[in-house]
Motif scaffolding. Structure first.
Motif, PDB file in Angstrom:
ATOM      1  N   HIS B  94       6.842  13.193  11.441  1.00 46.18           N
ATOM      2  CA  HIS B  94       5.795  13.826  12.236  1.00 46.18           C
ATOM      3  C   HIS B  94       4.441  13.660  11.551  1.00 46.18           C
ATOM      4  CE1 HIS B  94       4.444  16.971  15.142  1.00 46.18           C
ATOM      5  NE2 HIS B  94       3.523  17.133  14.226  1.00 46.18           N
ATOM      6  N   VAL B  95       4.406  13.982  10.264  1.00 45.03           N
ATOM      7  CA  VAL B  95       3.150  13.916   9.525  1.00 45.03           C
ATOM      8  C   VAL B  95       2.666  12.471   9.420  1.00 45.03           C
ATOM      9  CG1 VAL B  95       2.108  14.364   7.295  1.00 45.03           C
ATOM     10  CG2 VAL B  95       3.684  15.998   8.267  1.00 45.03           C
ATOM     11  N   ASP B  96       3.617  11.581   9.161  1.00 49.49           N
ATOM     12  CA  ASP B  96       3.258  10.173   9.008  1.00 49.49           C
ATOM     13  C   ASP B  96       2.674   9.625  10.307  1.00 49.49           C
ATOM     14  OD1 ASP B  96       3.002   7.896   7.540  1.00 49.49           O
ATOM     15  OD2 ASP B  96       4.936   7.094   8.185  1.00 49.49           O
ATOM     16  N   ARG B  97       3.207  10.088  11.426  1.00 45.21           N
ATOM     17  CA  ARG B  97       2.771   9.550  12.705  1.00 45.21           C
ATOM     18  C   ARG B  97       1.462  10.185  13.162  1.00 45.21           C
ATOM     19  NH1 ARG B  97       6.932  11.049  16.086  1.00 45.21           N
ATOM     20  NH2 ARG B  97       8.287   9.743  14.822  1.00 45.21           N
ATOM     21  N   HIS B  98       1.331  11.494  12.982  1.00 45.74           N
ATOM     22  CA  HIS B  98       0.208  12.183  13.604  1.00 45.74           C
ATOM     23  C   HIS B  98      -0.958  12.446  12.663  1.00 45.74           C
ATOM     24  CE1 HIS B  98       2.621  12.566  17.100  1.00 45.74           C
ATOM     25  NE2 HIS B  98       3.534  13.260  16.480  1.00 45.74           N
ATOM     26  N   PHE B  99      -0.687  12.632  11.382  1.00 45.31           N
ATOM     27  CA  PHE B  99      -1.802  12.841  10.449  1.00 45.31           C
ATOM     28  C   PHE B  99      -1.679  11.841   9.312  1.00 45.31           C
ATOM     29  CE2 PHE B  99       0.476  16.949  11.190  1.00 45.31           C
ATOM     30  CZ  PHE B  99      -0.177  17.323  12.351  1.00 45.31           C
ATOM     31  N   PRO B 100      -1.739  10.516   9.602  1.00 45.00           N
ATOM     32  CA  PRO B 100      -1.408   9.542   8.552  1.00 45.00           C
ATOM     33  C   PRO B 100      -2.310   9.643   7.332  1.00 45.00           C
ATOM     34  CG  PRO B 100      -2.348   8.481  10.492  1.00 45.00           C
ATOM     35  CD  PRO B 100      -2.086   9.883  10.874  1.00 45.00           C
ATOM     36  N   THR B 101      -3.568  10.048   7.508  1.00 44.48           N
ATOM     37  CA  THR B 101      -4.454  10.050   6.344  1.00 44.48           C
ATOM     38  C   THR B 101      -4.447  11.376   5.608  1.00 44.48           C
ATOM     39  OG1 THR B 101      -6.294  10.756   7.729  1.00 44.48           O
ATOM     40  CG2 THR B 101      -6.015   8.385   7.390  1.00 44.48           C
ATOM     41  N   ARG B 102      -3.860  12.393   6.198  1.00 51.46           N
ATOM     42  CA  ARG B 102      -3.960  13.719   5.578  1.00 51.46           C
ATOM     43  C   ARG B 102      -2.607  14.216   5.078  1.00 51.46           C
ATOM     44  NH1 ARG B 102      -5.876  17.807   9.222  1.00 51.46           N
ATOM     45  NH2 ARG B 102      -5.205  16.630  11.054  1.00 51.46           N
TER      46      ARG B 102
END
Lengths: 522, 484
Positions: B94-102
């Protein structure tokens, strides 16, 4: 095989469960393998039950083949299994019903794997209840037997023709009365309300007995205080009674049985409702004898309502499955009536009625399933003259009907006779009278429904040429159940001996309390 | 003169601090596009710490008695670390897909919050207790509003609301707690729990305790302090909600347990009445408000409120056994609710969380996910042979033995009300036909998320089939708290 011999009860309970587990790893596209595994699981349990019955030492009586596996020792919960005479007869009933139920579901095509998994889990719970000697595990098995019903009815159920009518028609339309989802939800919630009451009583008994054991034998020796017995027994009666179809908590049963698929109706009406009655007797009357004798007149009075009200409802139904479902409500009243008499004959009759009614209603629902499968209707007025196309189905229907109305020579007669005898002995003459009246009303509706469906000129008699008689696996189911009705009806000692041994052992507790109560009131 | 060995009871917390710094350092040197490593690193470190909790001895006290390591603290550490590791696994994709830079921020905040959670149960000083609470709470508010405009799930519209509500409620409840503690401090002259426990009882002190406990009830979302729960659950990223719905609740209960069983042990009579009120109000409101919900996250939010009510039954019993049963309940609930939310994440990735309509026909599209969901729902409902049943049963037993028979009957009946809405979800997944546009094959579930769901499922089934070791360790933990 000594291992098998010493763990036979465990094997009987585990076999359907293991078969269900194995099914999870079979591809859903191979219905043949799925059916074969299910049948093997069911047959193992049946064979085990027969072996247990043959090996039961009638002269010794009591609990035999005790097995014990510790579960939660800190709370005193053990998986302890043993059989007495009652368990033996009910094991046999369950074994026969599950095998015939699998046979009757042979042609199921919609998601057969999931269906058989749930069916086998359910029946494992039923076996568990009948052989379990630990109150807590008894409750666990009881829940396992109840819960899969939600999915079984919800997914594979059918909807009947229940026309919305009367002042509450809007409620019917709003909640889709007669629909399978309505039936499934109603059944689950009503039965679980009963479970909630049971759970409270179980905790109360556990704490009152010292908080160290759930063992049924130990609890039976505990002698609970009188006021506890007086409030706990009615809770148990209503809790277990909701599954036994005790009036007015029976209303889930007609909807549920009508909506359920064939094998599930067979199992539910044939075995599961017995779990409720068995719970009332095994837990309620044996652990709380004073409460039982205090409340026995109420239990019997309500049972009379069950017998008559169920029969009258069956009389007015036009949907074939509802007729049979209400007849179950009526016949379960006979069981509770026998239990309430607190006499040897009454209790023998109650357990025998569980056995006989299980076989009979199993046969009924198997036949109804067959008819529905062929004619695609359960609406009695739209049927007629089916006997020409399906003579064997018609014959078995008449056989089951005759047992239902208590024809001597068939299993139903033995049970009802004993119960009415017990009612007479306990000097509740009204109960006996009402019971006989109920049997008479049964004769009216059963014979009339048989006539309307199978004989005479039906409105659709030109459309019934495509109807076919029973086929291979269905044959097996019909013959086994029909033969049981005749054999156990004409030679009842085959089962009655087992029941009698257990009754003689258990009754003095409850009846002793009854006579003590009588002394106190003088 | 304190030495390094005095920090022995804090070994795991220091390890967590080290892990946090490591993740921070790695985040600085990783190029964009490789940030996924951070999540994997976090999960691995948390798993290692969880494993270390079984070999490291953390008994003893530190900071001159302000912190006491015991079985009680250790159990909560394990729950927090396990929940953190599972939530990290579930959040990876989820994080990798939606907030890749954060990604670094996300996992760092998670670790900060975890640090507060692992420290709190051992606190024996009210100041440390409040600081831990804030260390846990503030990162949670930031994580709740993590979705920004770069998010594609469409949840960012609710994200600000989710974070703000959580933050405001957090701040208000801390203020209430501190207000209560000011009375307690003023009357006893100490922030040390041991000193307070020995202080004479006065009505004013009772008032202070009441306020303190009320502030804690805000955090665990007990009625009447529950308004933030459904909105936050709806707006926050789903894998984070999985974490939010279990770990902070466990920590909040740890704080209440500390206050009830240690700090205010001598004066807790009225507090047990307050607990009883929380039980009844939370169970009734949670169960009834869940009935009309169509959004599964909101439904589970209200169900969580009802579950908190059941857990507090253990405290309301006021016995050591009650506390033990509550601990078992917390552990079982953690595995169950984490699993349930992770399934929701797996069912509708990349869209605002599922409604009942989205779940229709799930059993045909992805049978294993549907089965997992069914097991979690049954466990929440308290059906035999999964952990939820033993959990409910054990708190009922404790309540019955404490003379609260009516509460047991009430709880059992309300459990059936809640079964109705759990079955609504099961009905959508199993009974309803899939909508025509959804006949397409199910979305692929990433390996970490699938692993996390499997672990939860194994825990729920395993603890249900063999609850004995878990019941025993809960009993030891409760005993160790009562001993202090």
């Amino acid at each position: 095989m000594p291992f098998l011999e010493s763990h036979l009860l465990g094997v009987i309970v585990a076999a359907p469960f293991l078969a269900a587990l194995a099914l999870l790893f079979v591809s859903p596209t191979r219905p043949g393998a799925i059916r074969a595994i299910s049948l093997v699981g069911a047959l193992v349990s049946l064979a085990g039950s027969v072996h247990v019955a043959l090996g039961y030492d009638l002269a010794r009586g009591g609990l035999q083949r005790a097995e014990r596996y510790p579960l939660v020792p800190s709370l005193g919960i053990d998986l302890s299994l043993a059989v007495d005479g009652w368990s033996v007869s009910l094991l046999l009933l369950t074994g026969v019903i599950i095998v015939t139920g699998v046979l009757a579901s042979w042609t199921l095509t919609d998601r057969p794997r999931d269906f058989f998994v749930l069916l086998l889990v359910l029946v494992a719970g039923v076996f568990g209840v009948f052989v379990c000697q630990d109150l807590f595990v008894f409750f666990l098995f009881y829940e396992i037997a109840v819960l899969p019903m939600y999915l079984l009815i919800g997914i594979w159920g059918s909807r009947g023709k229940v026309p919305a009518a009367g002042p509450f028609a809007f409620v019917w339309r709003r909640f889709d009365v007669g629909g399978r989802e309505y039936a499934a939800m109603k059944l689950t919630l009503m039965l679980l309300v009963g479970s909630a009451a049971i759970l409270v009583v179980i905790l109360a008994l556990y704490s009152a007995a010292g908080g160290s054991t759930f063992d049924l034998q130990a609890l039976a020796r505990a002698r609970f205080p009188r006021e506890l017995q007086l409030w706990a027994f009615p809770l148990l009666w209503l809790g277990f009674g909701s599954l036994a179809g005790v009036f007015p908590f029976h209303t889930w049963s007609p909807d549920g049985h009508a909506a359920a698929p064939t094998a599930v109706s067979m199992l539910h009406a044939g075995v599961l409702m017995k779990l409720g009655a068995f719970g009332v007797i095994r837990v309620g009357m044996l652990l709380l004898p004073e409460g039982a004798s205090y409340w026995a007149p109420t239990v019997g009075g309500v049972a009379v309502i069950n017998v008559l009200y169920g029969a009258i409802c069956a009389l007015t139904q036009r949907d074939l499955k509802y007729v049979i479902a209400y007849s179950s409500v009526s016949h379960m009243g006979v069981v509770m009536l026998g239990a309430a008499t607190l006499t040897v004959d009454g209790w023998n009759g109650a357990i025998y009625q569980m056995f006989a009614h299980g076989m009979m209603t199993g046969l009924f629902f198997a036949l109804v399933g067959l008819v529905y499968d062929r004619a695609h209707t359960r609406w009695v007025p739209s049927m007629g003259g089916f006997a020409r196309q399906m003579p064997w189905v018609a014959s078995f229907f008449v056989l089951a009907g005759l047992s239902s109305l208590g024809l001597p020579g068939l299993a139903g007669f033995v049970a009802e006779f004993l119960v009415f005898l017990g009612a007479w002995q306990s000097q509740h003459y009204v109960w006996a009278l009402a019971g006989v009246l109920g049997a008479w009303v049964t004769a009216v509706y059963v014979l009339r429904v048989g006539r309307d469906i199978f004989f005479g000129e039906g409105p659709r008699s030109d459309e019934i040429h495509h109807l076919t008689d029973a086929r291979r696996s269905e044959w097996g189911a019909l013959w086994v159940l029909g033969a049981c009705l005749v054999v156990f009806g004409s030679y009842p000692r085959l089962i009655l001996d087992f029941i009698h041994v257990a009754t003689l052992e258990y009754l003095p507790r409850a009846a002793g309390a009854a006579s003590a109560l009588l002394e106190a009131s003088r | 003169m304190p030495t390094l060995s005095d920090l022995g009871p804090l070994a795991l917390d220091l390890g967590l601090l080290g892990a946090l710094l490591l993740v921070f350092a790695v985040d600085l040197v990783l190029p964009h596009g490789r940030k996924r490593v951070l999540g994997l690193l976090t999960a691995a470190l948390l798993t290692a710490l969880f494993a270390a909790s079984f070999t490291t001895s953390t008994a003893g006290s530190a900071f001159g008695g302000a912190y006491v390591g015991s079985e009680w603290a250790l159990l909560f550490k394990r729950i927090a670390l396990a929940a953190g590791a599972l939530a990290t696994l579930g959040a990876l994709d989820h994080v990798d897909r939606h907030f890749p830079t954060r990604q670094g921020e996300f996992f760092l905040l998670l670790l900060f919050s975890l640090l507060g959670m692992t420290l709190l149960p051992g606190a024996r000083d009210l100041l440390l207790l409040v600081v831990c609470f804030e260390l846990m709470g503030i990162p949670l508010a930031m994580l709740a509003s993590f979705a920004k405009a770069d998010d594609t799930t469409g949840t960012h519209r609710h994200a600000a609301e989710a974070g703000l509500k959580l933050y405001l409620v957090s701040a208000v409840s801390t203020a209430i707690t501190l207000f209560g503690l000011s009375y307690v401090y003023g009357l006893t002259g100490s922030t040390r729990i041991a000193t307070i426990a020995a202080a004479p009882v006065t009505p004013l002190l009772g008032l202070g305790m009441m306020f303190t406990v009320a502030g804690m009830a805000f955090k665990i979302g007990a009625v009447p302090f529950h308004m933030w729960v459904p909105d936050t659950y709806q707006g926050a990223p789903v894998p984070f909600v999985a974490f939010l719905s279990v770990a902070p609740k466990a920590t909040g209960l740890a704080a209440i347990g500390l206050l009830l069983s240690v700090a205010f042990r001598e004066q807790r009579g009225p507090l047990l009445g307050v607990m009883l009120f929380f039980v009844v109000a939370s169970v009734v409101a949670g169960s009834l408000l869940a009935l009309p919900q169509r959004d599964v996250r909101r439904l589970l939010a209200y169900s969580g409120i009802a579950q908190i009510g059941y857990m507090l039954m253990g405290f309301a019993a006021g016995t050591v056994r009650g506390t033990a049963m509550l601990l078992f309940y917390v552990a079982g609930y953690a595995a169950t609710n984490l699993g349930a939310f992770l399934v929701l994440e797996a069912v509708t990735p990349g869209r605002p969380g599922p409604t009942l309509e989205d779940l229709r026909g799930l059993s045909r599209r992805s049978p294993w996910l549907a089965l997992a969901l069914l097991v979690f729902l049954l466990s929440l409902a308290g059906i035999p042979f999964v952990v939820g049943f033993w959990a409910k049963l054990s708190v009922f037993l404790a309540a019955y033995q404490a003379g609260l028979g009516w509460l047991v009957l009430f709880g059992a009946l309300m459990a059936i009300v809640s079964l109705w809405y759990y079955l609504q979800v099961a009905k959508a997944a199993y009974l309803d036909d899939p909508p025509p546009e959804e006949r397409a094959p199910p979305p692929a579930v990433g390996a970490p998320l699938a692993l996390a769901i499997w672990i939860c499922l194994a825990l729920v089934v395993g603890m249900g089939a063999y609850p004995r070791p878990f019941l025993e360790s809960a009993a030891t933990a409760a005993q160790s708290l009562a001993g202090h």
